[in-house]
Motif scaffolding. Structure first.
Motif, PDB file in Angstrom:
ATOM      1  N   MET A 235       0.978  -1.164   0.021  1.00 44.74           N
ATOM      2  CA  MET A 235       0.111  -0.137   0.008  1.00 44.74           C
ATOM      3  C   MET A 235       0.763   1.134  -0.089  1.00 44.74           C
ATOM      4  SD  MET A 235      -2.824  -1.309  -0.306  1.00 44.74           S
ATOM      5  CE  MET A 235      -4.038  -0.332   0.003  1.00 44.74           C
ATOM      6  N   SER A 236       1.960   1.068   0.738  1.00 47.94           N
ATOM      7  CA  SER A 236       2.779   2.203   0.668  1.00 47.94           C
ATOM      8  C   SER A 236       3.497   2.523  -0.671  1.00 47.94           C
ATOM      9  CB  SER A 236       4.183   2.297   1.636  1.00 47.94           C
ATOM     10  OG  SER A 236       3.691   1.900   2.999  1.00 47.94           O
ATOM     11  N   GLY A 237       3.987   1.614  -1.249  1.00 48.78           N
ATOM     12  CA  GLY A 237       4.241   1.796  -2.763  1.00 48.78           C
ATOM     13  C   GLY A 237       3.040   2.135  -3.639  1.00 48.78           C
ATOM     14  N   ILE A 238       1.948   1.716  -3.603  1.00 50.71           N
ATOM     15  CA  ILE A 238       0.670   2.383  -4.192  1.00 50.71           C
ATOM     16  C   ILE A 238       0.745   3.976  -4.022  1.00 50.71           C
ATOM     17  CG2 ILE A 238      -1.596   2.395  -4.538  1.00 50.71           C
ATOM     18  CD1 ILE A 238      -1.694  -0.617  -3.925  1.00 50.71           C
ATOM     19  N   ALA A 239       0.844   4.318  -2.574  1.00 51.54           N
ATOM     20  CA  ALA A 239       0.877   5.573  -2.171  1.00 51.54           C
ATOM     21  C   ALA A 239       2.154   6.261  -2.681  1.00 51.54           C
ATOM     22  CB  ALA A 239       0.783   5.738  -0.791  1.00 51.54           C
TER      23      ALA A 239
END
Lengths: 334, 326
Positions: A235-239
């Motif tokens: 999710m951090s990567g997507i953010a």
């Protein structure tokens, strides 16, 4: 978590009625706070209540909220990840480096997301594979990941992302609904189902409540936690993709301090920092409340640093007030 | 002798020495006494803060608000000095300590009386204290020309060849050594960290002991607030931003276990020195200062891995949580 602040667990003689439970639940309380904030904001500033400014308001919290969804699961399971903002920095730097080699838009997105996943993998391995406390590990990886960004970038910045890449952070799906916001809603739904309506979700709660009992009940504690760390990294990567696209640049100081805001969002959403309880609905509403507070105060020309006082005070109050309330009630019941 | 060689502090001291010697080979003159005294002076504040953080971590808590407390207290004394240059500096130092103590007490009260996890409370006060700086200073900086010469001098006066700042760290370290090894409070702090339940049966008030450690960390943060402004001659919202994690890093590298009860004064001091030596060595051996963050991150991870190795005794402790309840 290393805290011992467990209150003795009481088992009630009879349960409250479902209706009473729904009315006095944490999400309902939050929702009331949110509605009040909304009304106060629209009275305080004439610019607040227009579809476009409300749409603008969503931009300053969606990226954080997307991470908060996964962080909620992680905190419910009794762990924490303080490295999320640094994962954004590293993933964004990875995309910037790929850009220098002329990678196209699909490649950039893949690299950003994969970097995030890899960072989560690394955290998960250190915590579950080597059995280390997550708070220290992620404080370490927090400097480590962002440190790599500083080594690569120094005081420079990557710019010149290709046309089409700006869609993720600046594009609109339909009318005022931004791509970011739509993505957040879809993820919120997915995480709601995952946490509240699947086996996996039940296991997360079990682990948070009692890891020993969970292990004896056949829950593969380490594996579930490992998956949660990977999810948070993902999710951090997507953010990171969304934020890089929105800012159209990469600096090593990107998203500094976000880890604390994400944790605040999760705790404000009624997730117990000691693990074992919490809801996705609460986290989603808390995300909206933080967005409303920041945006509303911004319209009133309150500087960002003063807003942080509000957020900090909000964090302490929402945790302290129920404790004080339940104590006075217990005292009154005697 | 055998226990000394097997202790973590011994090996950490060896590593720090090797680092100094190795840097000296690349850049002769690095290990000159004057240069080493300079590194010690640069690390003095980190040492003081790491000792305060150590007392908190030993009781299984954590204080994330130390850097904000430092910055806020520093701004308050800087503003007082700018407005009333006549106030004697020792009185101002005492006031800084009291100010830090009050901010620490606020954390401590919430943790003691309301039983809120320390990480949540100090996460909140981390942003609150720093926000208040902006409010009281109106977004302004306090620069060198506004501070009185005496204010700046009190960290620089030399005594027996060492600047006053270094002496403050030495005094705090000695006081801390006595506190941790020779007083009942020190014993209580270790006891609460090792086993809270047994501590209660032994007549130790766990909540009050935690409260005491937050008073200590607050007091030392406040004291360092004065030292910081005096040393770097600047008071602003940005002072020591993010430094809370450096303090924790020094503790972790010094072998202080985040799960409480394990750690020594020497460990905290050496952990701080380790980071101090790295900071001073990197520019000397022509490594970009941008490497510093990644290196200290890697050092933290490595330290935690090694600590866990040392603490592991064959099997894993699976009832750790249950023991803490009740």
């Amino acid at each position: 978590m290393t805290d011992t602040a467990h209150e003795a667990r009481h088992i009630p003689d009879r349960l409250d009625s479902p209706l009473r439970g729904a009315v006095f639940s944490w999400p309902t309380l939050l929702l009331i706070v949110g509605v009040v904030l909304f009304i106060v904001n629209s009275l305080a500033s004439p610019y607040f209540l227009s579809p476009w400014s409300l749409s603008d308001a969503t931009f300053n919290f969606t990226e954080k909220a997307i991470i908060a969804l996964a962080m909620a699961l992680l905190i419910i399971s009794g762990e924490i990840d303080l490295s999320v903002a640094s994962i954004i920095a590293l993933a964004s730097t990875a995309m910037g480096v790929a850009l220098q080699f002329g990678v196209g838009v699909p490649g950039l997105v893949t690299i950003g997301i994969l970097t995030g996943l890899l960072c989560g993998f690394f955290n998960g391995f250190l915590v579950t594979g080597l059995g280390l406390p997550s708070i220290v590990v992620t404080i370490g990886t927090m400097s480590f990941f962002r440190g790599i960004s500083y080594i690569v970038l120094g005081d420079q910045a990557f710019k010149g992302y290709p046309a089409g890449f700006d869609y993720f952070g600046q594009g609109y799906v339909w009318w005022v609904v931004s791509f970011e916001f739509a993505l957040f809603l879809i993820f919120a739904l997915l995480y709601y189902v995952l946490l509240h309506h699947t086996n996996f979700g039940r296991q997360v709660f079990t682990i948070g409540n009692n890891p020993v009992a969970a292990r004896f009940s056949g829950v593969r504690v380490e594996r579930v936690k490992f998956i949660l760390f990977c999810l948070t990294g993902l999710m951090s990567g997507i953010a990171a993709v969304l934020l890089t696209s929105r800012l159209a640049s990469t600096r090593p100081s990107i998203a500094v301090g976000w880890e604390l805001e994400v944790v605040t969002m999760v705790v404000l959403g009624g997730v117990s920092i000691l693990g074992g309880s919490g809801t996705i609905q609460g986290v989603v509403i808390a995300a909206f409340i933080m967005g409303l507070v920041t945006f509303g105060l911004g319209l009133l020309n309150v500087p960002g640093i003063v807003m942080s006082i509000f957020i900090g005070a909000l964090l302490i109050c929402v945790i302290a007030l129920p404790i004080i309330w339940s104590r006075t009630r217990r005292r009154a019941a005697r | 002798m055998k226990t000394v060689i097997r202790s973590r502090e011994f090996w950490l001291a060896v590593i720090v020495t090797v680092m100094v010697v190795a840097t000296n080979l690349r850049a002769p003159g690095f290990a000159a006494p004057g240069k080493l005294a300079g590194i010690f002076n640069d690390t003095a504040m980190l040492m003081i803060l790491a000792l305060g953080q150590m007392s908190v971590i030993l009781t299984r808590s954590i204080d994330l608000s130390m850097a904000s407390n430092l910055a806020l207290t520093g701004m308050i004394v800087a503003l007082i000095n700018a407005a009333f240059p006549g106030i004697p500096i020792p009185a101002l130092m005492l006031f800084a300590c009291l100010c830090g103590l009050a901010l620490g007490a606020f954390n401590g009260i919430l943790i003691w009386l309301l039983n809120i996890p320390a990480i949540v409370v100090t996460l909140g006060t981390l942003t609150i204290y720093r926000g208040i700086i902006f409010l009281i200073a109106g977004g302004q900086w306090v620069n060198a020309d506004k501070l009185s010469p005496a204010f700046v001098q009190y960290t620089r006066i030399e005594f027996l060849g060492l600047p006053a700042l270094s002496w403050y760290a030495i005094v705090v370290a000695v006081a801390f050594f006595i506190l941790m090894t020779r007083t009942s409070l020190g014993r209580a702090i270790y006891a609460v960290g090792v086993n809270p339940t047994a501590s209660v049966y032994a007549g130790i008030d766990v909540g009050r002991t935690k409260f005491a450690t937050f008073l200590i960390s607050g007091l030392l943060s406040g004291f360092c607030g004065y030292l910081w402004v005096s040393r770097y001659v600047i008071g602003s919202v940005e002072v020591a931003k993010g430094y809370e994690l450096t303090i924790i890093a020094a503790c972790v590298i010094g072998g202080i276990s985040i799960s409480g009860g394990v750690g020594t004064v020497a460990g905290a001091l050496l952990g701080a020195l380790f980071l101090g030596v790295i900071n001073s060595a990197l520019p000397v051996i022509n490594v970009s200062p941008f490497w510093q963050m990644a290196i200290s991150g890697a050092a933290i991870i490595l330290a935690v891995v090694l600590n866990a190795r040392g603490e592991k005794r064959g099997s894993r402790l699976i009832l750790r949580e249950a023991e803490a309840t009740s």
